[in-house]
Design an enzyme around this catalytic site. Structure first.
Site, PDB file in Angstrom:
ATOM      1  N   ASP A  21      55.890 113.510  80.808  1.00  0.00           N
ATOM      2  CA  ASP A  21      55.699 113.067  82.146  1.00  0.00           C
ATOM      3  C   ASP A  21      56.843 112.477  82.413  1.00  0.00           C
ATOM      4  OD1 ASP A  21      55.325 112.071  84.655  1.00  0.00           O
ATOM      5  OD2 ASP A  21      53.448 111.374  83.920  1.00  0.00           O
ATOM      6  N   HIS A  38      64.607 116.620  86.199  1.00  0.00           N
ATOM      7  CA  HIS A  38      63.895 118.035  84.864  1.00  0.00           C
ATOM      8  C   HIS A  38      65.396 118.031  84.445  1.00  0.00           C
ATOM      9  CE1 HIS A  38      60.246 117.664  87.523  1.00  0.00           C
ATOM     10  NE2 HIS A  38      61.099 117.418  89.013  1.00  0.00           N
ATOM     11  N   LEU A 132      58.073 129.379  65.488  1.00  0.00           N
ATOM     12  CA  LEU A 132      57.672 128.088  65.481  1.00  0.00           C
ATOM     13  C   LEU A 132      56.888 129.443  66.879  1.00  0.00           C
ATOM     14  CD1 LEU A 132      56.867 126.123  67.223  1.00  0.00           C
ATOM     15  CD2 LEU A 132      59.121 125.564  67.787  1.00  0.00           C
TER      16      LEU A 132
END
Ligand code: FPP
Length: 246
Positions: A21, A38, A132
Protein backbone atom coordinates in the site's frame (compact mmCIF):
# COMPACT_ATOMS: atom_id res chain seq x y z
CA UNK A 1 21.52 -0.85 9.28
CA UNK A 2 18.29 -2.64 8.44
CA UNK A 3 19.79 -4.62 5.52
CA UNK A 4 22.39 -6.08 7.88
CA UNK A 5 19.73 -7.50 10.23
CA UNK A 6 20.83 -11.04 11.07
CA UNK A 7 18.03 -13.58 10.72
CA UNK A 8 17.76 -17.02 12.27
CA UNK A 9 17.48 -19.19 9.14
CA UNK A 10 15.51 -21.86 10.93
CA UNK A 11 12.65 -19.54 11.93
CA UNK A 12 11.80 -17.87 8.68
CA UNK A 13 8.16 -17.87 7.58
CA UNK A 14 7.23 -20.38 4.90
CA UNK A 15 4.67 -18.06 3.40
CA UNK A 16 4.63 -14.24 3.43
CA UNK A 17 1.72 -12.13 2.16
CA UNK A 18 2.21 -8.45 1.36
CA UNK A 19 -0.39 -5.68 1.05
CA UNK A 20 1.67 -3.25 -1.00
CA UNK A 21 0.00 0.00 0.00
CA UNK A 22 1.00 3.60 -0.61
CA UNK A 23 1.87 3.89 -4.30
CA UNK A 24 -0.64 6.70 -4.87
CA UNK A 25 0.45 8.75 -1.84
CA UNK A 26 4.10 8.28 -2.75
CA UNK A 27 3.40 9.85 -6.15
CA UNK A 28 1.17 12.62 -4.78
CA UNK A 29 3.84 13.66 -2.27
CA UNK A 30 6.22 14.11 -5.15
CA UNK A 31 3.67 15.91 -7.33
CA UNK A 32 3.65 13.01 -9.75
CA UNK A 33 0.77 11.11 -11.31
CA UNK A 34 -0.56 8.13 -9.30
CA UNK A 35 0.49 5.91 -12.19
CA UNK A 36 4.12 6.89 -11.53
CA UNK A 37 3.65 5.55 -8.02
CA UNK A 38 2.53 2.17 -9.40
CA UNK A 39 5.57 2.12 -11.68
CA UNK A 40 7.84 2.62 -8.67
CA UNK A 41 5.74 0.10 -6.72
CA UNK A 42 6.49 -2.49 -9.36
CA UNK A 43 10.23 -1.84 -8.95
CA UNK A 44 9.89 -2.40 -5.19
CA UNK A 45 7.96 -5.60 -5.83
CA UNK A 46 10.75 -6.95 -8.02
CA UNK A 47 13.38 -6.13 -5.35
CA UNK A 48 11.34 -7.85 -2.64
CA UNK A 49 10.72 -10.90 -4.82
CA UNK A 50 14.49 -11.22 -5.37
CA UNK A 51 15.19 -10.74 -1.65
CA UNK A 52 12.60 -13.37 -0.68
CA UNK A 53 14.07 -15.75 -3.24
CA UNK A 54 17.61 -15.19 -1.91
CA UNK A 55 16.33 -15.88 1.62
CA UNK A 56 14.81 -19.18 0.41
CA UNK A 57 11.29 -18.19 1.43
CA UNK A 58 9.04 -20.81 -0.23
CA UNK A 59 5.88 -18.71 -0.90
CA UNK A 60 5.19 -14.99 -1.35
CA UNK A 61 1.69 -13.65 -2.10
CA UNK A 62 1.52 -10.09 -3.44
CA UNK A 63 -1.77 -8.18 -3.32
CA UNK A 64 -1.67 -6.55 -6.73
CA UNK A 65 -5.32 -5.76 -7.50
CA UNK A 66 -8.38 -6.35 -5.36
CA UNK A 67 -11.97 -7.03 -6.34
CA UNK A 68 -12.65 -3.53 -4.96
CA UNK A 69 -9.93 -1.82 -7.04
CA UNK A 70 -12.25 -1.76 -10.09
CA UNK A 71 -13.80 1.34 -8.43
CA UNK A 72 -10.71 3.35 -9.44
CA UNK A 73 -10.66 5.40 -12.62
CA UNK A 74 -10.56 3.50 -15.90
CA UNK A 75 -7.19 5.12 -16.55
CA UNK A 76 -5.63 3.84 -13.33
CA UNK A 77 -7.14 0.35 -13.71
CA UNK A 78 -5.91 0.17 -17.32
CA UNK A 79 -2.47 1.31 -16.25
CA UNK A 80 -2.11 -1.32 -13.52
CA UNK A 81 -3.33 -4.10 -15.84
CA UNK A 82 -0.93 -2.95 -18.55
CA UNK A 83 1.91 -2.87 -16.04
CA UNK A 84 1.24 -6.43 -14.92
CA UNK A 85 1.06 -7.66 -18.52
CA UNK A 86 4.23 -5.89 -19.52
CA UNK A 87 6.02 -7.09 -16.38
CA UNK A 88 5.13 -10.73 -17.02
CA UNK A 89 6.33 -10.48 -20.61
CA UNK A 90 9.51 -8.53 -19.90
CA UNK A 91 10.66 -10.27 -16.72
CA UNK A 92 10.30 -13.91 -17.67
CA UNK A 93 14.09 -14.20 -17.85
CA UNK A 94 14.37 -12.82 -14.30
CA UNK A 95 11.92 -15.48 -13.06
CA UNK A 96 13.70 -18.20 -15.06
CA UNK A 97 17.17 -17.24 -13.83
CA UNK A 98 15.97 -17.33 -10.22
CA UNK A 99 13.89 -20.51 -10.67
CA UNK A 100 10.82 -18.60 -9.44
CA UNK A 101 7.39 -20.02 -10.14
CA UNK A 102 4.53 -17.60 -10.84
CA UNK A 103 1.02 -18.44 -9.71
CA UNK A 104 -2.27 -16.61 -9.40
CA UNK A 105 -5.04 -16.24 -6.89
CA UNK A 106 -8.30 -14.41 -7.52
CA UNK A 107 -11.14 -14.54 -10.01
CA UNK A 108 -9.32 -15.09 -13.29
CA UNK A 109 -12.58 -15.09 -15.25
CA UNK A 110 -13.23 -11.48 -14.26
CA UNK A 111 -9.90 -10.29 -15.67
CA UNK A 112 -9.43 -8.88 -19.18
CA UNK A 113 -8.76 -11.93 -21.40
CA UNK A 114 -5.25 -10.80 -22.40
CA UNK A 115 -4.21 -10.45 -18.75
CA UNK A 116 -5.71 -13.83 -17.85
CA UNK A 117 -3.82 -15.39 -20.79
CA UNK A 118 -0.56 -13.75 -19.73
CA UNK A 119 -0.95 -15.05 -16.18
CA UNK A 120 -1.72 -18.55 -17.41
CA UNK A 121 1.25 -18.52 -19.76
CA UNK A 122 3.63 -17.24 -17.06
CA UNK A 123 2.27 -19.98 -14.78
CA UNK A 124 2.90 -22.63 -17.44
CA UNK A 125 6.37 -21.35 -18.33
CA UNK A 126 7.53 -21.40 -14.71
CA UNK A 127 5.55 -24.41 -13.45
CA UNK A 128 8.56 -26.69 -13.06
CA UNK A 129 10.67 -24.22 -11.05
CA UNK A 130 11.44 -25.37 -7.55
CA UNK A 131 12.43 -22.01 -6.01
CA UNK A 132 10.23 -19.29 -4.56
CA UNK A 133 6.57 -19.40 -5.58
CA UNK A 134 5.18 -15.90 -6.18
CA UNK A 135 1.40 -15.80 -6.04
CA UNK A 136 -0.06 -12.72 -7.71
CA UNK A 137 -3.37 -11.79 -6.10
CA UNK A 138 -5.12 -10.12 -9.00
CA UNK A 139 -8.85 -9.48 -9.04
CA UNK A 140 -8.63 -10.99 -5.57
CA UNK A 141 -10.95 -10.61 -2.61
CA UNK A 142 -10.88 -12.81 0.48
CA UNK A 143 -14.66 -13.08 0.69
CA UNK A 144 -14.93 -13.68 -3.05
CA UNK A 145 -12.31 -16.46 -2.75
CA UNK A 146 -14.46 -18.24 -0.15
CA UNK A 147 -17.62 -17.82 -2.25
CA UNK A 148 -15.82 -19.23 -5.31
CA UNK A 149 -14.54 -22.18 -3.26
CA UNK A 150 -18.04 -23.04 -2.06
CA UNK A 151 -19.39 -22.74 -5.62
CA UNK A 152 -16.67 -25.08 -6.91
CA UNK A 153 -17.57 -27.57 -4.24
CA UNK A 154 -21.26 -27.46 -5.11
CA UNK A 155 -20.44 -27.83 -8.82
CA UNK A 156 -18.25 -30.86 -8.07
CA UNK A 157 -21.08 -32.42 -6.03
CA UNK A 158 -23.49 -31.96 -8.92
CA UNK A 159 -21.16 -33.97 -11.17
CA UNK A 160 -20.96 -36.87 -8.71
CA UNK A 161 -24.37 -38.55 -8.49
CA UNK A 162 -25.30 -39.19 -4.90
CA UNK A 163 -22.79 -36.65 -3.54
CA UNK A 164 -24.64 -34.00 -1.58
CA UNK A 165 -23.07 -31.38 0.67
CA UNK A 166 -24.84 -32.43 3.88
CA UNK A 167 -24.45 -30.22 6.96
CA UNK A 168 -22.06 -32.72 8.52
CA UNK A 169 -19.77 -32.59 5.47
CA UNK A 170 -19.51 -28.79 5.56
CA UNK A 171 -16.17 -28.62 7.32
CA UNK A 172 -13.18 -26.32 7.15
CA UNK A 173 -11.21 -29.02 5.32
CA UNK A 174 -13.98 -29.50 2.76
CA UNK A 175 -13.97 -25.80 1.93
CA UNK A 176 -10.19 -25.51 1.96
CA UNK A 177 -9.91 -28.18 -0.75
CA UNK A 178 -11.71 -25.86 -3.17
CA UNK A 179 -9.74 -22.67 -2.55
CA UNK A 180 -7.68 -21.37 -5.50
CA UNK A 181 -4.43 -22.99 -4.32
CA UNK A 182 -5.17 -25.62 -1.68
CA UNK A 183 -1.60 -26.94 -1.82
CA UNK A 184 -0.11 -23.67 -0.57
CA UNK A 185 0.38 -23.43 3.22
CA UNK A 186 -1.34 -20.63 5.12
CA UNK A 187 0.65 -17.40 5.38
CA UNK A 188 2.73 -17.14 8.55
CA UNK A 189 3.36 -13.43 8.14
CA UNK A 190 1.26 -10.71 6.50
CA UNK A 191 2.95 -7.36 5.93
CA UNK A 192 1.10 -4.14 5.18
CA UNK A 193 2.93 -0.99 4.18
CA UNK A 194 1.56 2.54 3.89
CA UNK A 195 0.60 3.16 7.52
CA UNK A 196 -2.90 1.65 7.32
CA UNK A 197 -4.05 -0.95 9.84
CA UNK A 198 -6.60 -3.01 7.92
CA UNK A 199 -6.75 -6.42 6.28
CA UNK A 200 -8.61 -5.04 3.23
CA UNK A 201 -10.10 -8.41 2.32
CA UNK A 202 -6.67 -10.08 1.92
CA UNK A 203 -6.27 -13.82 2.64
CA UNK A 204 -9.20 -13.85 5.07
CA UNK A 205 -9.41 -17.63 5.29
CA UNK A 206 -5.74 -18.49 4.99
CA UNK A 207 -4.55 -15.65 7.24
CA UNK A 208 -6.54 -16.76 10.29
CA UNK A 209 -3.37 -17.32 12.33
CA UNK A 210 -0.91 -15.12 10.45
CA UNK A 211 1.30 -12.70 12.33
CA UNK A 212 0.73 -9.13 11.11
CA UNK A 213 3.46 -6.56 10.58
CA UNK A 214 2.57 -2.96 9.76
CA UNK A 215 5.00 -0.46 8.29
CA UNK A 216 4.55 3.30 8.05
CA UNK A 217 6.65 3.39 4.89
CA UNK A 218 4.98 3.73 1.51
CA UNK A 219 5.43 0.71 -0.73
CA UNK A 220 7.74 2.37 -3.33
CA UNK A 221 10.11 3.21 -0.45
CA UNK A 222 10.29 -0.40 0.77
CA UNK A 223 13.64 -2.14 0.48
CA UNK A 224 15.21 -5.48 1.25
CA UNK A 225 16.31 -3.99 4.59
CA UNK A 226 12.68 -3.35 5.53
CA UNK A 227 11.78 -6.93 4.64
CA UNK A 228 14.60 -8.15 6.87
CA UNK A 229 13.36 -5.94 9.74
CA UNK A 230 9.86 -7.41 9.33
CA UNK A 231 11.32 -10.91 9.40
CA UNK A 232 13.38 -10.11 12.50
CA UNK A 233 10.20 -8.86 14.23
CA UNK A 234 8.39 -12.05 13.15
CA UNK A 235 11.15 -14.15 14.70
CA UNK A 236 10.53 -12.42 18.04
CA UNK A 237 6.86 -13.36 18.02
CA UNK A 238 5.54 -16.30 19.95
CA UNK A 239 2.92 -18.16 17.92
CA UNK A 240 0.39 -20.09 19.96
CA UNK A 241 -2.41 -20.73 17.40
CA UNK A 242 -5.01 -20.23 20.10
CA UNK A 243 -3.25 -22.58 22.53
CA UNK A 244 -1.36 -21.70 25.68
CA UNK A 245 2.31 -21.25 26.40
CA UNK A 246 3.86 -24.66 27.04
C1 FPP B 1 -1.78 0.25 -3.60
O1 FPP B 1 -1.37 1.57 -3.67
C2 FPP B 1 -1.17 -0.57 -4.61
C3 FPP B 1 -1.86 -1.22 -5.59
C4 FPP B 1 -3.28 -1.01 -5.96
C5 FPP B 1 -1.20 -2.30 -6.27
C6 FPP B 1 -0.32 -1.89 -7.41
C7 FPP B 1 0.85 -2.77 -7.37
C8 FPP B 1 1.81 -2.78 -8.24
C9 FPP B 1 1.81 -1.88 -9.40
C10 FPP B 1 2.93 -3.75 -8.13
C11 FPP B 1 2.62 -4.94 -8.98
C12 FPP B 1 3.57 -6.05 -8.74
C13 FPP B 1 3.74 -7.13 -9.55
C14 FPP B 1 4.81 -8.10 -9.21
C15 FPP B 1 2.98 -7.38 -10.77
P1 FPP B 1 -2.52 2.66 -3.59
O2 FPP B 1 -2.74 3.14 -4.98
O3 FPP B 1 -3.73 2.11 -2.91
O4 FPP B 1 -1.83 3.74 -2.70
P2 FPP B 1 -2.54 4.87 -1.86
O5 FPP B 1 -3.19 4.17 -0.68
O6 FPP B 1 -1.39 5.73 -1.45
O7 FPP B 1 -3.51 5.57 -2.74
Amino acid sequence: MASSVVLAGSRLPRHIGIIMDGNGRWAQRKNLLRTQGHLEGLKSAKKIVKAASDLHIPFLTLYVFSTENWKRTAEEVGFIMGLVKQHLKAELDFYRENRIRIRHTGDIQGLPPDIARELEEAGEDTRSFEGLQVILALNYGGRDAIVRAVRRWLASCEKEPGEKPLPATVTEEAIRRFLDNPDIPDPDLIIRTGGEYRTSNFLLWEGAYAEYYFSELLWPDWTEGDLRSALAAYQERERRFGGRKP
